[in-house]
Design a protein around this motif. Structure first.
Motif, PDB file in Angstrom:
ATOM      1  N   MET A   1       5.177  13.035 -23.092  1.00 49.87           N
ATOM      2  CA  MET A   1       3.949  12.269 -22.906  1.00 49.87           C
ATOM      3  C   MET A   1       3.665  12.000 -21.434  1.00 49.87           C
ATOM      4  O   MET A   1       2.559  12.196 -20.942  1.00 49.87           O
ATOM      5  CB  MET A   1       4.036  10.938 -23.663  1.00 49.87           C
ATOM      6  N   ARG A   2       4.704  11.566 -20.714  1.00 50.86           N
ATOM      7  CA  ARG A   2       4.489  11.153 -19.328  1.00 50.86           C
ATOM      8  C   ARG A   2       4.120  12.318 -18.418  1.00 50.86           C
ATOM      9  O   ARG A   2       3.630  12.101 -17.309  1.00 50.86           O
ATOM     10  CB  ARG A   2       5.727  10.420 -18.808  1.00 50.86           C
ATOM     11  N   GLU A   3       4.326  13.572 -18.877  1.00 47.81           N
ATOM     12  CA  GLU A   3       3.995  14.737 -18.062  1.00 47.81           C
ATOM     13  C   GLU A   3       2.537  15.166 -18.228  1.00 47.81           C
ATOM     14  O   GLU A   3       2.062  16.041 -17.503  1.00 47.81           O
ATOM     15  CB  GLU A   3       4.912  15.913 -18.426  1.00 47.81           C
ATOM     16  N   LEU A   4       1.826  14.577 -19.160  1.00 48.38           N
ATOM     17  CA  LEU A   4       0.434  14.951 -19.374  1.00 48.38           C
ATOM     18  C   LEU A   4      -0.402  14.633 -18.142  1.00 48.38           C
ATOM     19  O   LEU A   4      -0.200  13.610 -17.480  1.00 48.38           O
ATOM     20  CB  LEU A   4      -0.120  14.201 -20.599  1.00 48.38           C
ATOM     21  N   LEU A   5      -1.354  15.519 -17.842  1.00 46.88           N
ATOM     22  CA  LEU A   5      -2.113  15.399 -16.594  1.00 46.88           C
ATOM     23  C   LEU A   5      -2.902  14.099 -16.524  1.00 46.88           C
ATOM     24  O   LEU A   5      -3.055  13.513 -15.457  1.00 46.88           O
ATOM     25  CB  LEU A   5      -3.048  16.598 -16.438  1.00 46.88           C
ATOM     26  N   TYR A   6      -3.440  13.618 -17.670  1.00 46.97           N
ATOM     27  CA  TYR A   6      -4.233  12.381 -17.611  1.00 46.97           C
ATOM     28  C   TYR A   6      -3.363  11.160 -17.337  1.00 46.97           C
ATOM     29  O   TYR A   6      -3.883  10.095 -16.992  1.00 46.97           O
ATOM     30  CB  TYR A   6      -5.098  12.188 -18.865  1.00 46.97           C
ATOM     31  N   TYR A   7      -2.052  11.300 -17.478  1.00 48.84           N
ATOM     32  CA  TYR A   7      -1.148  10.242 -17.054  1.00 48.84           C
ATOM     33  C   TYR A   7      -0.626  10.489 -15.636  1.00 48.84           C
ATOM     34  O   TYR A   7      -0.408   9.547 -14.875  1.00 48.84           O
ATOM     35  CB  TYR A   7       0.044  10.145 -18.013  1.00 48.84           C
ATOM     36  N   GLN A   8      -0.434  11.746 -15.281  1.00 47.84           N
ATOM     37  CA  GLN A   8       0.040  12.077 -13.942  1.00 47.84           C
ATOM     38  C   GLN A   8      -0.976  11.686 -12.876  1.00 47.84           C
ATOM     39  O   GLN A   8      -0.620  11.154 -11.818  1.00 47.84           O
ATOM     40  CB  GLN A   8       0.331  13.576 -13.845  1.00 47.84           C
TER      41      GLN A   8
ATOM     42  N   LEU B   1     -12.563  -8.827  -8.097  1.00 50.40           N
ATOM     43  CA  LEU B   1     -12.901  -8.910  -6.677  1.00 50.40           C
ATOM     44  C   LEU B   1     -11.664  -8.891  -5.778  1.00 50.40           C
ATOM     45  O   LEU B   1     -11.728  -8.454  -4.625  1.00 50.40           O
ATOM     46  CB  LEU B   1     -13.722 -10.173  -6.410  1.00 50.40           C
ATOM     47  N   GLU B   2     -10.537  -9.336  -6.288  1.00 51.42           N
ATOM     48  CA  GLU B   2      -9.299  -9.276  -5.505  1.00 51.42           C
ATOM     49  C   GLU B   2      -8.787  -7.846  -5.340  1.00 51.42           C
ATOM     50  O   GLU B   2      -7.904  -7.590  -4.520  1.00 51.42           O
ATOM     51  CB  GLU B   2      -8.229 -10.140  -6.170  1.00 51.42           C
ATOM     52  N   ASN B   3      -9.367  -6.935  -6.114  1.00 51.83           N
ATOM     53  CA  ASN B   3      -9.024  -5.504  -6.021  1.00 51.83           C
ATOM     54  C   ASN B   3      -7.509  -5.280  -6.096  1.00 51.83           C
ATOM     55  O   ASN B   3      -6.933  -4.540  -5.296  1.00 51.83           O
ATOM     56  CB  ASN B   3      -9.588  -4.898  -4.725  1.00 51.83           C
ATOM     57  N   ARG B   4      -6.912  -5.894  -7.089  1.00 50.47           N
ATOM     58  CA  ARG B   4      -5.468  -5.742  -7.261  1.00 50.47           C
ATOM     59  C   ARG B   4      -5.135  -4.321  -7.711  1.00 50.47           C
ATOM     60  O   ARG B   4      -5.905  -3.702  -8.454  1.00 50.47           O
ATOM     61  CB  ARG B   4      -4.956  -6.738  -8.301  1.00 50.47           C
ATOM     62  N   PRO B   5      -4.008  -3.793  -7.308  1.00 52.21           N
ATOM     63  CA  PRO B   5      -3.610  -2.463  -7.769  1.00 52.21           C
ATOM     64  C   PRO B   5      -3.305  -2.487  -9.266  1.00 52.21           C
ATOM     65  O   PRO B   5      -2.887  -3.511  -9.816  1.00 52.21           O
ATOM     66  CB  PRO B   5      -2.353  -2.160  -6.963  1.00 52.21           C
ATOM     67  N   ILE B   6      -3.544  -1.366  -9.932  1.00 58.70           N
ATOM     68  CA  ILE B   6      -3.177  -1.221 -11.339  1.00 58.70           C
ATOM     69  C   ILE B   6      -2.047  -0.210 -11.400  1.00 58.70           C
ATOM     70  O   ILE B   6      -2.206   0.950 -11.010  1.00 58.70           O
ATOM     71  CB  ILE B   6      -4.369  -0.769 -12.194  1.00 58.70           C
ATOM     72  N   GLU B   7      -0.897  -0.652 -11.872  1.00 56.64           N
ATOM     73  CA  GLU B   7       0.290   0.187 -11.883  1.00 56.64           C
ATOM     74  C   GLU B   7       0.622   0.581 -13.320  1.00 56.64           C
ATOM     75  O   GLU B   7       0.279  -0.116 -14.270  1.00 56.64           O
ATOM     76  CB  GLU B   7       1.466  -0.562 -11.266  1.00 56.64           C
ATOM     77  N   THR B   8       1.301   1.711 -13.457  1.00 56.46           N
ATOM     78  CA  THR B   8       1.825   2.113 -14.767  1.00 56.46           C
ATOM     79  C   THR B   8       3.297   2.459 -14.618  1.00 56.46           C
ATOM     80  O   THR B   8       3.714   3.028 -13.604  1.00 56.46           O
ATOM     81  CB  THR B   8       1.066   3.325 -15.337  1.00 56.46           C
ATOM     82  N   LYS B   9       4.051   2.106 -15.649  1.00 61.16           N
ATOM     83  CA  LYS B   9       5.488   2.410 -15.654  1.00 61.16           C
ATOM     84  C   LYS B   9       5.893   2.852 -17.049  1.00 61.16           C
ATOM     85  O   LYS B   9       5.410   2.317 -18.053  1.00 61.16           O
ATOM     86  CB  LYS B   9       6.307   1.185 -15.249  1.00 61.16           C
ATOM     87  N   TRP B  10       6.811   3.835 -17.096  1.00 64.31           N
ATOM     88  CA  TRP B  10       7.403   4.265 -18.359  1.00 64.31           C
ATOM     89  C   TRP B  10       8.765   3.580 -18.483  1.00 64.31           C
ATOM     90  O   TRP B  10       9.600   3.674 -17.594  1.00 64.31           O
ATOM     91  CB  TRP B  10       7.562   5.776 -18.380  1.00 64.31           C
TER      92      TRP B  10
ATOM     93  N   GLU C   1       9.767   4.269 -28.196  1.00 68.22           N
ATOM     94  CA  GLU C   1      10.078   5.137 -27.057  1.00 68.22           C
ATOM     95  C   GLU C   1       8.796   5.574 -26.382  1.00 68.22           C
ATOM     96  O   GLU C   1       7.700   5.360 -26.913  1.00 68.22           O
ATOM     97  CB  GLU C   1      10.872   6.358 -27.525  1.00 68.22           C
ATOM     98  N   ASP C   2       8.940   6.196 -25.208  1.00 71.42           N
ATOM     99  CA  ASP C   2       7.762   6.545 -24.406  1.00 71.42           C
ATOM    100  C   ASP C   2       6.845   5.329 -24.259  1.00 71.42           C
ATOM    101  O   ASP C   2       5.641   5.383 -24.521  1.00 71.42           O
ATOM    102  CB  ASP C   2       6.988   7.710 -25.033  1.00 71.42           C
ATOM    103  N   ILE C   3       7.415   4.205 -23.857  1.00 69.69           N
ATOM    104  CA  ILE C   3       6.657   2.968 -23.694  1.00 69.69           C
ATOM    105  C   ILE C   3       6.014   2.958 -22.307  1.00 69.69           C
ATOM    106  O   ILE C   3       6.703   3.048 -21.288  1.00 69.69           O
ATOM    107  CB  ILE C   3       7.560   1.735 -23.867  1.00 69.69           C
TER     108      ILE C   3
END
Length: 395
Positions: A1-8, A152-161, A180-182
């Motif tokens: 899942m994590r290798e999919l381009l829309y996640y990469q 407005l604070e323009n905080r970063p949006i992060e993703t983690k597996w 799994e694959d959370i």
């Protein structure tokens, strides 16, 4: 899942991939690629659309362990390496709405401890159902204000597996269902939520959130809202409507609401005055009918007169004629309608009259001994029907 381009790379708009296979499912053809940036329907977010070479992608679904791209066009022409192009306006809109939902949901939890129990991303509005029987206008305003502050604070949006064991290190807004694959979507120091959808890389890309309305949904409250470009679309639509109303009322836009309120009051006053005038005309008409009555029977036929008007006129007639009977018939387009009413000193039941004439017109009716009404087919003329009613009343 994590290798999919829309996640990469969530911002990827075009990519190349190899055709793995093509096939048909009932009436639809689909393509499976070696990798893809097309997001499949899931997690409340609709699928992407776009093009694979010259074939239009109209649907994307994850089936078992593969992502199927349902296409229009000659699927047999797709082989080897192909180029995929995402409909970016649609994708970015979905990213804005989905991320905005995370932000607004977190605002309701942070401010009032109201959790979201369901989410729907529609073509025009986004809705969340929150576990609160009632939400005040003040609470809505506070949640909207807080959500826009985060944007407005323009905080970063992060993703983690993460593994399930690693989840305990994060203050999750709600429990994660998968084992799994959370994938965790994180707005630092604000929202930590398991989610498989696509989101912008910063909250500022959501642009704005505007709550549009609420409705009661059993024990919950459904909140409708829009984010990003949809805010501008809603503003443009409402501006056009307001401008049109102001133009028709010949007032400035800021005065349109007051002008419309005044118009409604004037209309109600006019309707009341018209109703009073119509009642006076009916009273005058009733007096004329009473004066023309013979043997205590008032009978008349009309063209295109509602049964409600016949009822009013009949009641006025018998109020002026306690010893009489009023019989009225109207020839209305494709049917005949009638009423029969008796004065307060008359003992004859009007049901005897309606019961005898309804079979003549294949009709239906109802009422009491004092007043009946009904209607049916034009098997006889209005004059003939009235004649039969007058015979029955005279017995």
């Amino acid at each position: 899942m994590r290798e999919l381009l829309y996640y990469q790379d969530v911002m990827m708009q075009q990519f190349t991939a190899q055709i793995v296979r093509t096939s048909k499912e009932e009436t639809r053809s689909y393509v499976v690629l070696s990798n893809t940036a097309f997001y499949p329907t899931g997690g409340g977010q609709p699928h992407d659309t776009g093009m694979i070479n010259d074939c239009r992608v109209v649907d994307v679904e994850k089936v078992d362990d593969e992502i199927r791209h349902y296409v229009e066009g000659n699927v047999d022409a797709l082989e080897g390496e192909v180029t995929g192009r995402i409909d970016w306006e649609r994708r970015f809109d979905h990213m804005q709405q989905h991320c905005g939902q995370h932000i607004l949901t977190a605002a309701f939890v942070e401010l009032f401890d109201f959790p979201t129990v369901s989410f729907h991303l529609g073509t025009e509005l986004v809705t969340i159902d929150i576990a609160a029987g009632q939400v005040s206008d003040e609470q809505l305003a506070q949640a909207e204000k807080r959500a826009n502050e985060i944007i407005l604070e323009n905080r970063p949006i992060e993703t983690k597996w993460l593994s399930r064991e690693e989840l305990s290190s994060y203050p999750l807004r709600k429990d994660v269902a998968v084992e799994e694959d959370i994938r965790l979507v994180i707005i630092p120091e604000y929202d930590y939520n398991g989610c498989g959808g696509t989101h912008p890389t910063s909250t500022g890309q959501v642009s704005a959130i505007k709550i549009m309305g609420t409705e009661k949904m059993k024990s919950n409250t459904r909140i409708s809202f829009v984010c990003g470009n949809r805010v501008l679309h809603q503003l443009a639509m409402r501006k056009a409507v307001l401008s049109d109303i102001a133009r028709q009322l010949s007032v400035p836009e800021h005065s349109a609401a007051e002008a419309l309120r005044k118009m409604f009051i004037d209309t109600k006053d006019t309707e009341k005055a018209l109703e009073d005038a119509q009642n006076k005309l009916l009273e005058y008409e009733a007096r004329e009918l009473v004066e023309k009555s013979e043997n205590g029977i008032v009978g008349a036929t009309f063209e295109n007169r509602t049964v409600q008007a016949l009822q009013k006129l009949g009641r006025i007639v018998v109020s002026q004629m306690e010893d009489g009977v009023c019989l009225l018939v109207a020839n209305n387009e494709d049917k005949l309608q009638f009423i029969a009413a008796r004065g307060s000193r008359v003992e004859k039941s009007m049901k005897l009259i309606s019961g005898a004439i309804l079979p003549l017109i294949n009709g239906k009716g109802g009422g009491s001994d004092a007043f009946v009404q009904g209607g049916g087919e034009k098997c006889v003329s209005a004059v003939e029907l009235l004649g039969e009613m007058e015979k029955l009343a005279a017995k």
